[in-house]
Design a protein around this motif. Structure first.
Motif, short mmCIF file in Angstrom:
data_model
loop_
_atom_site.label_atom_id
_atom_site.label_comp_id
_atom_site.label_asym_id
_atom_site.label_seq_id
_atom_site.Cartn_x
_atom_site.Cartn_y
_atom_site.Cartn_z
N GLN A 2 -63.16 -7.71 -35.67
CA GLN A 2 -62.05 -8.48 -35.12
C GLN A 2 -60.89 -8.44 -36.11
N GLU A 26 -68.41 -18.27 -40.46
CA GLU A 26 -69.26 -17.27 -39.79
C GLU A 26 -68.63 -15.88 -39.83
N GLN A 159 -73.81 -22.95 -30.68
CA GLN A 159 -73.81 -22.24 -29.40
C GLN A 159 -72.40 -21.80 -29.02
N LYS A 162 -71.43 -18.87 -31.17
CA LYS A 162 -72.13 -17.66 -30.69
C LYS A 162 -71.37 -17.06 -29.50
N GLU A 163 -70.94 -17.91 -28.57
CA GLU A 163 -70.19 -17.44 -27.41
C GLU A 163 -68.90 -16.77 -27.84
N THR A 165 -68.11 -15.46 -30.90
CA THR A 165 -68.31 -14.23 -31.67
C THR A 165 -68.74 -13.08 -30.77
N GLU A 166 -69.52 -13.38 -29.74
CA GLU A 166 -69.90 -12.33 -28.79
C GLU A 166 -68.68 -11.83 -28.02
N ALA A 167 -67.80 -12.75 -27.63
CA ALA A 167 -66.61 -12.39 -26.87
C ALA A 167 -65.63 -11.54 -27.69
N GLY A 169 -66.57 -9.55 -30.02
CA GLY A 169 -67.28 -8.35 -30.46
C GLY A 169 -67.87 -8.43 -31.84
N MET A 170 -68.15 -9.66 -32.30
CA MET A 170 -68.72 -9.81 -33.64
C MET A 170 -70.03 -10.59 -33.61
N GLY A 171 -70.60 -10.76 -32.41
CA GLY A 171 -71.83 -11.54 -32.30
C GLY A 171 -73.05 -10.69 -32.06
#
Length: 171
Positions: A2, A26, A159, A162-163, A165-167, A169-171
């Motif tokens: 990111q 994080e 949680q 996590k949502e 970081t996934e969005a 592109g780092m989760g």
């Protein structure tokens, strides 16, 4: 990785500062809270700024902070709940970052801001109505600016992080 700033927007009590600090750790990115930055630059707290300059003066100071972030290295930025009220602010965030709308119900906001004396807009007996009115006014603007919407009413900050970081592109 990111490379854009992550802006956290949403109503007061949504968890922007708390989640922002945790998210910055994080992702190993610097953290900036626009309210704190305005206070630091002004040398006065937000209630004083509201008292002396009104909400419009405070919003102008928020815009100066956002403008100063343009072109800066990626970071996590927690914003004030009303930052979306200025179209220029929304444009600045959209153009320079990934915008996350942290959504929280009025009931959650009431619970999380119950003892807070530092929020000028809530220093009234009808706090719940104020929060409901602000949410109704600002919610479409949060959605307009957001790349991602995450509800913070239930679940842990972990949680939510996590949502996000996934969005990005780092989760």
């Amino acid at each position: 990785m990111q490379s854009r700033t992550i802006y956290l927007i949403g109503p007061m009590g949504a968890g922007k500062s708390t989640i922002g600090r945790m998210l910055s750790r994080e992702l190993n990115l610097p953290f900036l809270d626009t309210d704190q930055e305005v206070e630091d630059r002004c040398g006065a707290d937000i209630p004083w700024i509201f008292d002396r300059e009104g909400e419009d003066g405070f919003r102008q100071r928020e815009t100066f902070v956002l403008e100063s972030l343009q072109g800066a290295p990626a970071q996590v930025v927690a914003t004030g709940g009303g930052i979306v009220m200025r179209e220029k602010n929304r444009r600045l965030m959209i153009a320079s970052g990934f915008v996350v709308f942290l959504q929280a119900s009025v009931a959650t906001q009431m619970q999380r801001t119950a003892k807070d004396k530092r929020r000028p807009l809530l220093q009234r007996p009808d706090r719940e109505q104020v929060l409901a009115d602000l949410y109704e006014l600002r919610e479409p603007l949060y959605r307009e600016a957001a790349d991602l919407v995450v509800c913070t009413d239930r679940g842990s900050p972990r949680q939510v992080i996590k949502e996000i970081t996934e969005a990005v592109g780092m989760g």
